[in-house]
Design a protein around this motif. Structure first.
Motif, PDB file in Angstrom:
ATOM      1  N   ALA A  69     -20.581  39.861 -33.734  1.00  0.00           N
ATOM      2  CA  ALA A  69     -19.624  38.880 -33.319  1.00  0.00           C
ATOM      3  C   ALA A  69     -19.260  37.503 -34.351  1.00  0.00           C
ATOM      4  N   THR A  70     -18.355  36.817 -34.303  1.00  0.00           N
ATOM      5  CA  THR A  70     -18.336  35.590 -35.107  1.00  0.00           C
ATOM      6  C   THR A  70     -17.988  34.504 -34.303  1.00  0.00           C
ATOM      7  N   ARG A  71     -17.759  33.389 -34.817  1.00  0.00           N
ATOM      8  CA  ARG A  71     -17.587  32.031 -34.079  1.00  0.00           C
ATOM      9  C   ARG A  71     -16.262  32.094 -33.560  1.00  0.00           C
ATOM     10  N   ASN A  72     -15.466  32.779 -34.108  1.00  0.00           N
ATOM     11  CA  ASN A  72     -13.962  32.678 -33.737  1.00  0.00           C
ATOM     12  C   ASN A  72     -13.728  33.514 -32.567  1.00  0.00           C
ATOM     13  N   GLN A  73     -14.780  34.427 -32.241  1.00  0.00           N
ATOM     14  CA  GLN A  73     -14.846  34.950 -30.702  1.00  0.00           C
ATOM     15  C   GLN A  73     -15.281  34.110 -29.776  1.00  0.00           C
ATOM     16  N   VAL A  74     -15.826  33.216 -29.789  1.00  0.00           N
ATOM     17  CA  VAL A  74     -16.544  32.074 -28.663  1.00  0.00           C
ATOM     18  C   VAL A  74     -15.300  31.566 -28.124  1.00  0.00           C
ATOM     19  N   ALA A  90     -21.502  12.424 -32.861  1.00  0.00           N
ATOM     20  CA  ALA A  90     -22.387  13.290 -33.774  1.00  0.00           C
ATOM     21  C   ALA A  90     -21.955  14.544 -33.094  1.00  0.00           C
ATOM     22  N   GLY A  91     -22.187  14.775 -32.018  1.00  0.00           N
ATOM     23  CA  GLY A  91     -21.629  16.215 -31.279  1.00  0.00           C
ATOM     24  C   GLY A  91     -20.169  16.481 -31.626  1.00  0.00           C
ATOM     25  N   MET A  92     -19.173  15.657 -31.740  1.00  0.00           N
ATOM     26  CA  MET A  92     -17.918  16.123 -31.994  1.00  0.00           C
ATOM     27  C   MET A  92     -18.055  16.497 -33.539  1.00  0.00           C
ATOM     28  N   ALA A  97     -17.590  20.792 -37.610  1.00  0.00           N
ATOM     29  CA  ALA A  97     -18.527  21.636 -38.608  1.00  0.00           C
ATOM     30  C   ALA A  97     -18.598  23.142 -38.378  1.00  0.00           C
ATOM     31  N   TYR A  98     -19.116  23.621 -37.240  1.00  0.00           N
ATOM     32  CA  TYR A  98     -19.379  24.500 -36.700  1.00  0.00           C
ATOM     33  C   TYR A  98     -18.065  25.491 -36.599  1.00  0.00           C
ATOM     34  N   PHE A  99     -17.375  25.085 -36.059  1.00  0.00           N
ATOM     35  CA  PHE A  99     -16.283  25.919 -35.528  1.00  0.00           C
ATOM     36  C   PHE A  99     -14.985  25.898 -36.528  1.00  0.00           C
ATOM     37  N   GLY A 100     -14.750  24.716 -37.462  1.00  0.00           N
ATOM     38  CA  GLY A 100     -13.705  24.799 -38.205  1.00  0.00           C
ATOM     39  C   GLY A 100     -12.374  24.667 -37.527  1.00  0.00           C
ATOM     40  N   ALA A 105     -12.781  26.735 -25.637  1.00  0.00           N
ATOM     41  CA  ALA A 105     -12.617  25.711 -24.293  1.00  0.00           C
ATOM     42  C   ALA A 105     -13.927  24.998 -24.362  1.00  0.00           C
ATOM     43  N   SER A 106     -14.082  23.858 -23.998  1.00  0.00           N
ATOM     44  CA  SER A 106     -15.399  23.114 -24.207  1.00  0.00           C
ATOM     45  C   SER A 106     -15.577  22.133 -23.042  1.00  0.00           C
ATOM     46  N   THR A 107     -16.907  21.949 -22.337  1.00  0.00           N
ATOM     47  CA  THR A 107     -17.173  21.090 -21.198  1.00  0.00           C
ATOM     48  C   THR A 107     -18.303  20.589 -21.662  1.00  0.00           C
ATOM     49  N   VAL A 108     -18.384  19.091 -21.748  1.00  0.00           N
ATOM     50  CA  VAL A 108     -19.660  18.378 -22.145  1.00  0.00           C
ATOM     51  C   VAL A 108     -20.330  17.578 -20.946  1.00  0.00           C
TER      52      VAL A 108
END
Length: 133
Positions: A69-74, A90-92, A97-100, A105-108
């Motif tokens: 799998a790839t990051r694009n499938q997260v 720094a988290g943002m 940088a990781y996902f481009g 969807a994200s929850t922090v």
């Protein structure tokens, strides 16, 4: 029939606690909280948010690689941060940088502590292997 594929890094906590790093059921991969650890399961970069974030994403890449799998499938991630306000920028930046251009969807969540002394970030993921890589 749905098949189940389990992935582990081979670190002691997996057997000590009784969990898997990831489990694929059908087209979805549910990934346990990834963190900054080495091959032996020892925490790396105590209290260094940026370094832990980078290593956490590197460990996620190992999980993705196991499944092809790839990051694009997260499709979803949940970030657990000990110093949320201090490390938000720094988290943002690390997330971008990781996902481009990919935007899962994200929850922090701000938390008071994580499993290891000096651990400041942990991230769980859901991956959909039906999405384009």
């Amino acid at each position: 029939m749905t098949t189940i594929d389990v992935f582990n890094h081979g670190v002691p906590a997996e057997s000590d606690f009784g969990y898997s790093q990831a489990i694929k059921s059908g087209e979805l991969i549910h990934v346990s909280g990834q963190l900054s650890h080495d091959e032996a399961g020892e925490l790396l970069h105590a209290d260094d948010f940026a370094a832990q974030l980078a290593q956490t994403y590197a460990n996620m890449d190992k999980v993705l690689g196991h499944y092809g799998a790839t990051r694009n499938q997260v499709v979803s991630q949940t970030l657990y941060m000990v110093n949320l306000r201090q490390d938000a920028a720094a988290g943002m930046a690390g997330n971008l940088a990781y996902f481009g251009d990919h935007r899962p969807a994200s929850t922090v969540l701000g938390v008071t502590e994580l499993a290891f002394p000096g651990q400041v970030i942990e991230i769980s993921f859901i991956v959909d292997t039906k999405l384009p890589a």
